[in-house]
Design a protein around this motif. Structure first.
Motif, PDB file in Angstrom:
ATOM      1  N   LEU A 283      28.571  44.256  40.337  1.00 35.95           N
ATOM      2  CA  LEU A 283      28.766  42.934  41.196  1.00 35.95           C
ATOM      3  C   LEU A 283      29.815  42.210  40.938  1.00 35.95           C
ATOM      4  N   VAL A 284      29.971  41.963  39.561  1.00 37.87           N
ATOM      5  CA  VAL A 284      31.269  41.127  39.284  1.00 37.87           C
ATOM      6  C   VAL A 284      32.547  41.966  39.716  1.00 37.87           C
ATOM      7  N   GLN A 285      32.634  43.101  39.512  1.00 35.44           N
ATOM      8  CA  GLN A 285      33.865  43.856  40.198  1.00 35.44           C
ATOM      9  C   GLN A 285      34.099  43.803  41.695  1.00 35.44           C
ATOM     10  N   ILE A 286      32.700  43.552  42.433  1.00 34.93           N
ATOM     11  CA  ILE A 286      32.787  43.516  43.972  1.00 34.93           C
ATOM     12  C   ILE A 286      33.261  42.193  44.162  1.00 34.93           C
ATOM     13  N   PHE A 287      33.112  41.233  43.508  1.00 34.13           N
ATOM     14  CA  PHE A 287      33.440  39.790  43.609  1.00 34.13           C
ATOM     15  C   PHE A 287      35.002  39.824  43.524  1.00 34.13           C
ATOM     16  N   ILE A 288      35.553  40.442  42.430  1.00 35.56           N
ATOM     17  CA  ILE A 288      36.960  40.319  41.998  1.00 35.56           C
ATOM     18  C   ILE A 288      37.638  41.099  43.135  1.00 35.56           C
ATOM     19  N   TYR A 289      37.209  42.328  43.551  1.00 29.66           N
ATOM     20  CA  TYR A 289      37.860  43.009  44.630  1.00 29.66           C
ATOM     21  C   TYR A 289      38.035  42.211  45.811  1.00 29.66           C
ATOM     22  N   THR A 290      36.845  41.581  46.036  1.00 31.95           N
ATOM     23  CA  THR A 290      36.953  40.480  47.490  1.00 31.95           C
ATOM     24  C   THR A 290      37.839  39.598  47.290  1.00 31.95           C
ATOM     25  N   CYS A 291      38.041  39.031  46.011  1.00 28.85           N
ATOM     26  CA  CYS A 291      38.932  38.089  45.816  1.00 28.85           C
ATOM     27  C   CYS A 291      40.408  38.632  46.176  1.00 28.85           C
ATOM     28  N   GLN A 293      41.360  41.215  47.998  1.00 26.95           N
ATOM     29  CA  GLN A 293      41.375  41.630  49.332  1.00 26.95           C
ATOM     30  C   GLN A 293      41.696  40.507  50.336  1.00 26.95           C
ATOM     31  N   ASN A 294      41.437  39.164  49.903  1.00 21.36           N
ATOM     32  CA  ASN A 294      41.559  38.252  50.810  1.00 21.36           C
ATOM     33  C   ASN A 294      42.592  37.016  50.233  1.00 21.36           C
ATOM     34  N   ASP A 295      43.492  37.663  49.051  1.00 22.31           N
ATOM     35  CA  ASP A 295      44.584  36.910  48.663  1.00 22.31           C
ATOM     36  C   ASP A 295      43.937  35.735  47.706  1.00 22.31           C
ATOM     37  N   TYR A 296      42.831  35.757  46.975  1.00 27.72           N
ATOM     38  CA  TYR A 296      42.378  34.813  46.035  1.00 27.72           C
ATOM     39  C   TYR A 296      42.467  35.566  44.770  1.00 27.72           C
ATOM     40  N   PHE A 297      42.588  34.544  43.814  1.00 29.98           N
ATOM     41  CA  PHE A 297      42.682  34.862  42.434  1.00 29.98           C
ATOM     42  C   PHE A 297      41.660  33.894  41.584  1.00 29.98           C
ATOM     43  N   ALA A 298      40.609  34.529  40.851  1.00 29.03           N
ATOM     44  CA  ALA A 298      39.629  33.607  40.211  1.00 29.03           C
ATOM     45  C   ALA A 298      39.866  33.350  38.739  1.00 29.03           C
ATOM     46  N   GLU A 299      40.216  32.311  38.014  1.00 23.13           N
ATOM     47  CA  GLU A 299      40.307  31.936  36.668  1.00 23.13           C
ATOM     48  C   GLU A 299      39.058  32.475  35.870  1.00 23.13           C
ATOM     49  N   ASP A 300      39.264  32.779  34.858  1.00 21.92           N
ATOM     50  CA  ASP A 300      38.352  33.630  33.935  1.00 21.92           C
ATOM     51  C   ASP A 300      37.094  32.697  33.907  1.00 21.92           C
ATOM     52  N   GLN A 301      37.149  31.463  33.654  1.00 21.97           N
ATOM     53  CA  GLN A 301      35.979  30.495  33.536  1.00 21.97           C
ATOM     54  C   GLN A 301      35.073  30.685  34.985  1.00 21.97           C
ATOM     55  N   ALA A 302      35.764  30.726  36.152  1.00 26.24           N
ATOM     56  CA  ALA A 302      35.118  31.051  37.344  1.00 26.24           C
ATOM     57  C   ALA A 302      34.370  32.278  37.253  1.00 26.24           C
ATOM     58  N   ILE A 303      34.991  33.487  36.974  1.00 31.52           N
ATOM     59  CA  ILE A 303      34.405  34.612  36.733  1.00 31.52           C
ATOM     60  C   ILE A 303      32.987  34.597  35.796  1.00 31.52           C
ATOM     61  N   GLU A 304      33.082  34.034  34.985  1.00 30.12           N
ATOM     62  CA  GLU A 304      32.080  33.899  34.018  1.00 30.12           C
ATOM     63  C   GLU A 304      30.847  33.158  34.617  1.00 30.12           C
ATOM     64  N   LYS A 305      31.285  31.978  35.438  1.00 30.28           N
ATOM     65  CA  LYS A 305      30.141  31.196  36.143  1.00 30.28           C
ATOM     66  C   LYS A 305      29.561  32.188  37.262  1.00 30.28           C
ATOM     67  N   VAL A 306      30.441  32.883  37.678  1.00 35.58           N
ATOM     68  CA  VAL A 306      29.704  33.869  38.816  1.00 35.58           C
ATOM     69  C   VAL A 306      28.745  34.694  38.181  1.00 35.58           C
ATOM     70  N   ARG A 307      29.340  35.487  37.098  1.00 35.33           N
ATOM     71  CA  ARG A 307      28.435  36.300  36.516  1.00 35.33           C
ATOM     72  C   ARG A 307      27.137  35.844  36.219  1.00 35.33           C
ATOM     73  N   ASP A 308      26.940  34.320  35.563  1.00 33.29           N
ATOM     74  CA  ASP A 308      25.943  33.810  35.183  1.00 33.29           C
ATOM     75  C   ASP A 308      25.006  33.735  36.435  1.00 33.29           C
ATOM     76  N   LEU A 309      25.370  33.499  37.541  1.00 38.31           N
ATOM     77  CA  LEU A 309      24.653  33.281  38.901  1.00 38.31           C
ATOM     78  C   LEU A 309      24.162  34.418  39.329  1.00 38.31           C
ATOM     79  N   LEU A 310      25.076  35.616  39.015  1.00 41.56           N
ATOM     80  CA  LEU A 310      24.603  36.943  39.494  1.00 41.56           C
ATOM     81  C   LEU A 310      23.375  37.513  38.744  1.00 41.56           C
ATOM     82  N   GLN A 311      23.524  37.396  37.478  1.00 48.53           N
ATOM     83  CA  GLN A 311      22.517  37.381  36.583  1.00 48.53           C
ATOM     84  C   GLN A 311      21.100  37.108  36.895  1.00 48.53           C
ATOM     85  N   MET A 312      21.269  35.530  37.268  1.00 46.33           N
ATOM     86  CA  MET A 312      19.962  35.035  37.688  1.00 46.33           C
ATOM     87  C   MET A 312      19.544  35.806  38.826  1.00 46.33           C
ATOM     88  N   LYS A 313      20.287  35.975  39.714  1.00 47.47           N
ATOM     89  CA  LYS A 313      19.984  36.711  41.001  1.00 47.47           C
ATOM     90  C   LYS A 313      19.141  37.966  40.622  1.00 47.47           C
TER      91      LYS A 313
END
Length: 373
Positions: A283-291, A293-313
């Motif tokens: 799921l985290v890989q999909i998020f990074i891939y989506t970023c 593909q849409n010309d975005y770059f997520a900093e490491d702290q943002a990715i870790e926060k995304v990981r925590d949210l996805l773990q909760m779900k």
């Protein structure tokens, strides 16, 4: 009905073009096929002919007549239908098998699915070569069932498979038609079979993808329309097996009930592919891939926060967990938050800032309402 008005206008304009061009023109015939059968091949042939005429014809007012005809065609079929037809044709005709295999391999996870698809392509390539060399081929059909929860890339894989079959010569056109219960069942008695036949006619030469196929028979004890639809569909599976791939998809347990609803239905499908839920890392890989593909770059702290949210779900998930769709909705929330953050800046916003996703853009624990499945 407004479509009836456009139908008469379409045929009228086609007749006028035929009169102008003489006996070699068949615009009225093609227009009749479109209005009577919703024939996709006729739509493409007709517009192709219009394009050729635009380049070659010097007859007075012909260009204006062509433009008017295309305008009515868009109104009659809908812009999304005509544009989608062109897009499917472009994608299916211009992509090589190697490119399609690369597209398949680039999908996150789904290792079992990818291997089954690769095996299918190898098998069907050899069967196709046997036919070309005058040898007998297997009696297996090309129809498939994709089993699994939402958001596991079933539609994406179905599109790729259709283009692969076109690339190796098994399908004549390779278009991809998505359908649901509303596309297969009519409102009035006696119209369902006609509706299914028209849909099959549109899909011949390509892939008909029916998501949540079990919904056709979800009211089996009282829904005679659903049974009529399934009877007609089952017949088409056999009649057009050489130039049509039907892929049905849905939850595993509900699809099992679907196959039990009609004698002989399951035997029309030779391939059953199970799509597993994504892991946290996927799921985290999909998020990074989506970023990316849409010309975005997520900093490491943002990715870790995304990981925590996805773990909760993941901890909360039930049978309706939406997998990749969950990630897409989270991505939409994050980019919205980024836009709100950047809009408050008074100075010039650099390109790098427009691309960067920070931890502040990722919703807090209580901000997940918009990514509920």
């Amino acid at each position: 009905m407004i479509s009836e008005s456009y139908k008469h206008q379409l045929i009228k304009e086609a007749k006028q073009i035929d009169v102008t061009l003489g006996q070699t023109s068949n615009f009225e015939k093609l227009a009749q096929e479109i209005t009577d059968e919703l024939n996709d091949k006729a739509v493409l042939e007709l517009i192709k002919n219009l394009g050729i005429l635009t380049k070659k014809q010097s007859l007075p007012k012909m260009e204006q007549r062509q433009e008017k005809f295309i305008e009515i065609l868009y109104k009659y079929l809908g812009a999304s239908k005509v544009d989608g037809l062109f897009q499917d044709l472009k994608e299916s005709s211009n992509v090589s098998l190697d490119e399609l295999l690369n597209q398949l391999n680039e999908l996150v996870g789904l290792e079992n699915v990818k291997q089954q698809v690769r095996d299918l392509i190898d098998y069907n390539r050899i069967q196709h070569l046997r036919v070309k060399n005058g040898l007998k081929k297997s009696n297996k059909t090309l129809h498939m069932a994709f089993l699994g929860n939402p958001g596991t890339a079933k539609t994406t894989v179905a599109r790729i498979v259709g283009r692969m079959y076109k690339a190796i010569g098994l399908l004549s056109k390779g278009q991809f038609i998505e359908a649901s219960r509303t596309d297969l069942i009519a409102e009035y008695q006696g119209q369902t079979a006609i509706k299914v036949k028209r849909l099959i006619n549109r899909a011949k030469g390509g892939v008909l993808f029916i998501d949540e196929a079990y919904s056709i028979t979800e009211n089996d004890h009282s829904d005679s329309y659903g049974r009529e639809s399934l009877t007609e569909l089952t017949k088409a599976l056999e009649d057009y097996r050489n130039d049509l791939v039907v892929i049905v998809a849905g939850y595993t347990n509900l699809m099992e009930q679907f196959f039990e609803s009609n004698p002989g239905l399951k035997s029309r499908f030779n391939t059953f592919i199970s799509f597993s839920n994504y892991s946290l890392d996927e799921l985290v890989q999909i998020f990074i891939y989506t970023c990316n593909q849409n010309d975005y770059f997520a900093e490491d702290q943002a990715i870790e926060k995304v990981r925590d949210l996805l773990q909760m779900k993941l901890n909360e998930k039930d049978d309706h967990f939406s997998n990749g769709r969950l990630v897409r909705n989270l991505f939409d929330d994050i980019t919205l938050n980024q836009s709100k953050r950047l809009s408050k800046l008074t100075e010039h916003i650099a390109k790098e800032s427009l691309m960067l996703i920070t931890k502040e853009d990722v919703p807090q624990d209580g901000g997940l309402f918009s990514i509920e499945q």
